[in-house]
Motif scaffolding. Structure first.
Motif, PDB file in Angstrom:
ATOM      1  N   LEU A   5       0.764  -1.120  -0.138  1.00 44.43           N
ATOM      2  CA  LEU A   5      -0.078   0.121  -0.157  1.00 44.43           C
ATOM      3  C   LEU A   5       0.930   1.216  -0.079  1.00 44.43           C
ATOM      4  O   LEU A   5       0.495   2.319  -0.638  1.00 44.43           O
ATOM      5  N   ILE A   6       1.891   1.383   0.820  1.00 48.98           N
ATOM      6  CA  ILE A   6       2.830   2.444   0.812  1.00 48.98           C
ATOM      7  C   ILE A   6       3.605   2.741  -0.449  1.00 48.98           C
ATOM      8  O   ILE A   6       3.443   3.711  -1.090  1.00 48.98           O
ATOM      9  N   LEU A   7       4.086   1.522  -1.121  1.00 50.34           N
ATOM     10  CA  LEU A   7       4.751   1.700  -2.430  1.00 50.34           C
ATOM     11  C   LEU A   7       3.737   2.289  -3.698  1.00 50.34           C
ATOM     12  O   LEU A   7       4.026   2.975  -4.505  1.00 50.34           O
ATOM     13  N   LYS A   8       2.473   1.696  -3.578  1.00 50.37           N
ATOM     14  CA  LYS A   8       1.419   2.166  -4.541  1.00 50.37           C
ATOM     15  C   LYS A   8       1.125   3.689  -4.250  1.00 50.37           C
ATOM     16  O   LYS A   8       1.157   4.494  -5.097  1.00 50.37           O
ATOM     17  N   THR A   9       1.055   4.041  -2.958  1.00 48.18           N
ATOM     18  CA  THR A   9       1.019   5.353  -2.619  1.00 48.18           C
ATOM     19  C   THR A   9       2.073   6.200  -3.055  1.00 48.18           C
ATOM     20  O   THR A   9       1.664   7.528  -3.613  1.00 48.18           O
ATOM     21  N   ILE A  10       3.290   5.830  -2.868  1.00 51.62           N
ATOM     22  CA  ILE A  10       4.510   6.614  -3.337  1.00 51.62           C
ATOM     23  C   ILE A  10       4.277   6.793  -5.105  1.00 51.62           C
ATOM     24  O   ILE A  10       4.782   7.836  -5.701  1.00 51.62           O
ATOM     25  N   ILE A  11       4.109   5.781  -5.634  1.00 50.56           N
ATOM     26  CA  ILE A  11       3.600   5.566  -7.057  1.00 50.56           C
ATOM     27  C   ILE A  11       2.974   6.728  -7.744  1.00 50.56           C
ATOM     28  O   ILE A  11       3.023   7.863  -8.495  1.00 50.56           O
ATOM     29  N   LEU A  12       1.626   6.696  -6.828  1.00 49.57           N
ATOM     30  CA  LEU A  12       0.561   7.748  -7.178  1.00 49.57           C
ATOM     31  C   LEU A  12       1.130   9.188  -6.814  1.00 49.57           C
ATOM     32  O   LEU A  12       0.867  10.025  -7.500  1.00 49.57           O
ATOM     33  N   GLY A  13       2.068   9.320  -5.740  1.00 48.58           N
ATOM     34  CA  GLY A  13       2.360  10.732  -5.368  1.00 48.58           C
ATOM     35  C   GLY A  13       3.479  10.948  -6.403  1.00 48.58           C
ATOM     36  O   GLY A  13       3.484  12.362  -6.852  1.00 48.58           O
ATOM     37  N   ILE A  14       4.333   9.982  -7.036  1.00 46.82           N
ATOM     38  CA  ILE A  14       5.094  10.470  -8.077  1.00 46.82           C
ATOM     39  C   ILE A  14       4.377  10.998  -9.301  1.00 46.82           C
ATOM     40  O   ILE A  14       4.739  11.909 -10.174  1.00 46.82           O
ATOM     41  N   VAL A  15       3.568  10.139  -9.998  1.00 50.23           N
ATOM     42  CA  VAL A  15       2.514  10.673 -10.842  1.00 50.23           C
ATOM     43  C   VAL A  15       1.784  11.971 -10.756  1.00 50.23           C
ATOM     44  O   VAL A  15       1.941  12.876 -11.764  1.00 50.23           O
ATOM     45  N   GLU A  16       1.244  12.239  -9.438  1.00 49.70           N
ATOM     46  CA  GLU A  16       0.695  13.783  -9.371  1.00 49.70           C
ATOM     47  C   GLU A  16       1.886  14.584  -9.244  1.00 49.70           C
ATOM     48  O   GLU A  16       1.361  15.819  -9.836  1.00 49.70           O
ATOM     49  N   GLY A  17       3.019  14.296  -8.792  1.00 52.41           N
ATOM     50  CA  GLY A  17       4.050  15.681  -8.726  1.00 52.41           C
ATOM     51  C   GLY A  17       4.583  16.043 -10.209  1.00 52.41           C
ATOM     52  O   GLY A  17       4.788  16.972 -10.435  1.00 52.41           O
ATOM     53  N   ILE A  18       4.626  14.918 -10.974  1.00 54.36           N
ATOM     54  CA  ILE A  18       4.854  15.162 -12.500  1.00 54.36           C
ATOM     55  C   ILE A  18       3.715  15.594 -13.363  1.00 54.36           C
ATOM     56  O   ILE A  18       4.105  16.617 -13.844  1.00 54.36           O
ATOM     57  N   THR A  19       2.789  15.210 -13.454  1.00 52.78           N
ATOM     58  CA  THR A  19       1.756  15.534 -14.086  1.00 52.78           C
ATOM     59  C   THR A  19       0.879  16.661 -13.824  1.00 52.78           C
ATOM     60  O   THR A  19       0.263  17.050 -14.332  1.00 52.78           O
ATOM     61  N   GLU A  20       1.081  17.287 -12.412  1.00 53.35           N
ATOM     62  CA  GLU A  20       0.120  18.326 -12.005  1.00 53.35           C
ATOM     63  C   GLU A  20       0.638  19.679 -12.855  1.00 53.35           C
ATOM     64  O   GLU A  20      -0.251  20.547 -13.051  1.00 53.35           O
ATOM     65  N   TRP A  21       2.036  19.708 -13.006  1.00 55.00           N
ATOM     66  CA  TRP A  21       2.468  20.850 -13.554  1.00 55.00           C
ATOM     67  C   TRP A  21       2.766  20.758 -15.023  1.00 55.00           C
ATOM     68  O   TRP A  21       2.765  21.755 -15.663  1.00 55.00           O
ATOM     69  N   LEU A  22       3.266  19.760 -15.510  1.00 59.30           N
ATOM     70  CA  LEU A  22       3.247  19.532 -17.198  1.00 59.30           C
ATOM     71  C   LEU A  22       1.943  19.516 -17.535  1.00 59.30           C
ATOM     72  O   LEU A  22       0.955  18.998 -17.071  1.00 59.30           O
ATOM     73  N   PRO A  23       1.822  20.065 -18.691  1.00 62.94           N
ATOM     74  CA  PRO A  23       0.566  20.177 -19.273  1.00 62.94           C
ATOM     75  C   PRO A  23      -0.313  18.760 -19.955  1.00 62.94           C
ATOM     76  O   PRO A  23      -0.573  18.748 -21.211  1.00 62.94           O
ATOM     77  N   ILE A  24      -0.234  17.741 -19.147  1.00 65.83           N
ATOM     78  CA  ILE A  24      -0.661  16.317 -19.644  1.00 65.83           C
ATOM     79  C   ILE A  24      -1.749  15.822 -18.776  1.00 65.83           C
ATOM     80  O   ILE A  24      -2.027  14.782 -18.764  1.00 65.83           O
ATOM     81  N   SER A  25      -2.271  16.436 -17.916  1.00 64.70           N
ATOM     82  CA  SER A  25      -3.310  16.143 -16.859  1.00 64.70           C
ATOM     83  C   SER A  25      -3.204  15.206 -15.755  1.00 64.70           C
ATOM     84  O   SER A  25      -2.831  14.111 -15.889  1.00 64.70           O
ATOM     85  N   SER A  26      -2.851  15.785 -14.597  1.00 67.21           N
ATOM     86  CA  SER A  26      -2.847  14.805 -13.457  1.00 67.21           C
ATOM     87  C   SER A  26      -3.859  14.044 -13.080  1.00 67.21           C
ATOM     88  O   SER A  26      -3.993  12.955 -12.896  1.00 67.21           O
ATOM     89  N   THR A  27      -5.003  14.559 -13.029  1.00 67.59           N
ATOM     90  CA  THR A  27      -6.229  13.789 -12.725  1.00 67.59           C
ATOM     91  C   THR A  27      -6.469  12.667 -13.772  1.00 67.59           C
ATOM     92  O   THR A  27      -6.682  11.581 -13.303  1.00 67.59           O
ATOM     93  N   GLY A  28      -6.359  12.906 -15.051  1.00 63.17           N
ATOM     94  CA  GLY A  28      -6.302  11.989 -16.082  1.00 63.17           C
ATOM     95  C   GLY A  28      -5.316  10.720 -15.761  1.00 63.17           C
ATOM     96  O   GLY A  28      -5.594   9.609 -15.921  1.00 63.17           O
ATOM     97  N   HIS A  29      -4.201  11.184 -15.554  1.00 59.40           N
ATOM     98  CA  HIS A  29      -3.114  10.099 -15.158  1.00 59.40           C
ATOM     99  C   HIS A  29      -3.471   9.362 -14.147  1.00 59.40           C
ATOM    100  O   HIS A  29      -3.322   7.986 -14.007  1.00 59.40           O
TER     101      HIS A  29
END
Length: 275
Positions: A5-29
């Motif tokens: 569960l911790i590892l999955k949460t870390i992956i989601l945090g990484i996805v959010e951190g990358i995609t929130e600011w790049l114009p590629i959609s964090s929610t979508g990812h």
């Protein structure tokens, strides 16, 4: 505490951190990643988590731009403090359209549009838009306004209207506002920075609404998951923001447009043939 569960949460945090600011959609990812990574939490908590995790990302903006956004900084003279307050007035003015629509139609938007089909469609549509707009600017050789102080209230409001589009997952809040900024004559740098600043009240407001809707009765596991997701998204966002601001000074957004189109096509293919 489950290590998986911790590892999955870390992956989601990484996805959010990358995609929130790049114009590629964090929610979508996050919606797409959720197809492969199941957090094994309640549906209500997951809906709240996907929004509140953005608080970590927005704190990266607060930290990186603290001086620029702080109207009380002792290092600023009276004029600079006034200009900072005016910038905040423009940010709040620009936030109004998305705030009103988001509050009134939050549940309807989530129920109707938070699915992979919509994500794929918006990824492709806005990917094409990025390429078309950049090609147009290239042909016209137009140089955008390169100072936030030159942004009028009217321009700020128009960018805020574009932000409404990002309520549909896959659009990208930063993508929609950057496109809006470029269309009305902002440079990529100004459009990107103003997009970052718009995110502060938007994400704080959206997170507060989701937390109040979920309630404050978190389990110990839910608190740990939320904290890990926010911390990871904060750290990764620091890197993402610095990368994007360095990138836009030398390049256009066509590469992001191509990425969105390819990802959208892959999503369509996956759900047509493997689901």
């Amino acid at each position: 505490m489950d290590l998986i569960l911790i590892l999955k949460t870390i992956i989601l945090g990484i996805v959010e951190g990358i995609t929130e600011w790049l114009p590629i959609s964090s929610t979508g990812h996050l919606i797409l990643v959720d197809e492969f990574i199941n957090l094994n939490v309640s549906a209500a908590f997951k809906e709240m988590f996907d929004v509140v995790i953005q608080l970590g990302a927005i704190m990266a903006v607060v930290v990186l731009y603290f001086h620029k956004l702080n109207p009380l900084s002792p290092k600023k003279n009276r004029k600079q403090k006034h200009e900072t307050m005016v910038l905040w007035y423009k940010v709040i003015f620009a936030v109004l359209p998305a705030a009103v629509i988001g509050i009134l139609f939050d549940d309807a938007i989530h129920d109707r549009f938070f699915n992979p089909v919509v994500v794929a469609a918006t990824l492709i549509i806005y990917g094409v838009l990025f390429i078309v707009i950049e090609n147009h600017n290239e042909r016209s050789r137009r140089r955008g306004m390169d100072s936030l102080s030159g942004l009028t209230y009217r321009m700020a409001f128009i960018i805020g209207v574009f932000q409404v589009l990002s309520l549909i997952p896959g659009t990208s809040r930063s993508g929609a506002t950057i496109v809006g900024g470029i269309l009305i004559g902002c440079s990529r740098t100004v459009a990107a920075e103003f997009s970052f600043f718009l995110g502060i009240p938007v994400m704080f407001g959206a997170s507060l609404l989701k937390i109040l809707k979920f309630g404050l009765s978190f389990t110990g596991t839910e608190l740990v998951v939320l904290a890990i997701g926010m911390i990871v998204s904060f750290l990764v966002s620091i890197v993402s923001i610095k990368f994007l601001m360095g990138y836009v000074k030398r390049h256009d957004f066509k590469a992001f447009g191509v990425y969105r189109i390819i990802l959208g096509i892959l999503v369509i293919g996956y759900f047509m043939f493997f689901k």
